[in-house]
Design an enzyme around this catalytic site. Structure first.
Site, mmCIF file in Angstrom:
data_model
loop_
_atom_site.group_PDB
_atom_site.id
_atom_site.type_symbol
_atom_site.label_atom_id
_atom_site.label_comp_id
_atom_site.label_asym_id
_atom_site.label_seq_id
_atom_site.Cartn_x
_atom_site.Cartn_y
_atom_site.Cartn_z
ATOM 1 C CB CYS A 177 -4.811 -45.156 -41.028
ATOM 2 S SG CYS A 177 -3.128 -44.702 -40.605
ATOM 3 C CG ASP A 178 -7.571 -48.087 -40.540
ATOM 4 O OD1 ASP A 178 -7.383 -47.788 -41.737
ATOM 5 O OD2 ASP A 178 -6.856 -48.898 -39.922
ATOM 6 C CB CYS A 213 -3.327 -46.226 -37.797
ATOM 7 S SG CYS A 213 -3.099 -44.532 -38.398
#
Length: 316
Positions: A135-136, A132
């Protein structure tokens, strides 16, 4: 006989459990083989509201579970393998519990990221390997990263990562991309993006603690090389965990549950879907939690007597 059964314990299922438990609906939550969902595979979560300094993914899920338990939610371990949704009460076959019956069913079994299946991949998940970018990506500011994939998602994530990383290398096992022309053009126009085409990933390389690169094989020459990178993002798609629902609910071509727009109602009144199992676009913890709230409220109205019509007959 239960009033409401929730399948899955990611952000969607746990949020639904909190709402239903507070409404005295005594929900029973079936935890599958990966309690907490994909967030338990991540390290720090910095984009979930309410945690100024961030929070570890497993800790966030455990906190949500404790909150649901506080209001009376009941958790049972098992994997749903079969359903009978012809008539209420619905029947759910759980491998460790046998057949259970429920007046309403909430499905939040999520979607799993497709993995490469190469050495080092699972071991380094959360230690430089991610599924992701949204997300990261923040954790890789001024770093070198790799995106594995050739579709629209891979191009989109590669472009997104250029906001943080100093270099993004797209690795694809074919010499042609599957992505749409507009997405390809956008990626190729970005000076931060480099290309390793016709290369098959062989293994994830580590320095003993975290990811340090990706070993690939050139499909033309058979020669192997290591591409140095601080992070590797796998972007080859997701598959919804809906195999046990085929033939029982309306699913799209990819297997995601189709819901009535603006609701969590499925094609069967009394059955609701929330989280990534019905969302192939956003796939974020906060959007999953939001649909978990919606599912609980839709379910509560259903159980209180507001029976819903079968809207699926009017769907195209």
């Amino acid at each position: 006989m239960y009033k409401a059964v929730i399948l899955g314990t990611g952000p969607a299922g746990l949020t639904a459990a909190i709402y239903l438990a507070r409404a005295n609906m005594e929900p029973v939550i079936i935890e599958g083989p990966e309690p907490g969902g994909q967030l338990t595979l991540t390290t720090e979560v910095e984009n979930f509201p309410g945690f100024e300094q961030g929070i570890l993914g497993p800790e966030l899920m455990e906190t949500m579970k404790k909150q649901a338990k506080r209001f009376g939610a009941i958790f049972k371990r098992g994997l749903a393998t079969k359903v009978d949704l012809k008539n209420a009460p619905f029947q759910v076959e759980v491998d460790s519990l046998g057949t259970i019956e429920t007046e309403a069913l909430l499905i939040s079994t999520g979607a799993s990221a497709k993995m490469l299946g190469i050495p080092g991949e699972k071991e380094l998940l959360g230690k430089g390997v991610s599924t992701c970018a949204t997300c990261d990506g923040f954790f890789f500011r001024d770093k070198k990263v790799i995106i594995v994939g050739g579709g629209d998602s891979a191009m989109e994530e590669a472009t997104f990562l250029t906001k943080f990383a100093k270099e993004v290398n797209i690795v694809h096992r074919r010499d042609e991309l599957r992505a749409s022309k507009i997405m390809q053009d956008r990626a190729r126009a970005n000076e931060k993006i480099t290309w390793s085409m016709n290369c098959t990933p062989v293994s994830v390389v580590s320095d003993g603690m975290k990811t340090s690169g990706l070993e690939v094989m050139n499909n033309d020459t058979g020669k192997k090389e290591i591409i140095d990178a601080d992070g590797i993002f796998i972007a080859i798609g997701h598959h919804p965990n809906t195999g046990f629902l085929k033939g029982h609910l309306r699913l799209d071509d990819q297997g995601y549950i189709i819901v009535e727009p603006g609701t969590t109602n499925t094609s069967v009144p009394g059955v609701f879907a929330c989280g990534d199992v019905q969302d192939h676009k956003y796939r974020q913890a906060i959007t999953a939690a939001g649909t978990g709230c919606m599912a609980a409220m839709d379910c509560e109205k259903y159980l209180e007597g507001e029976r819903m019509i079968d809207w699926s007959q009017n769907m195209s």
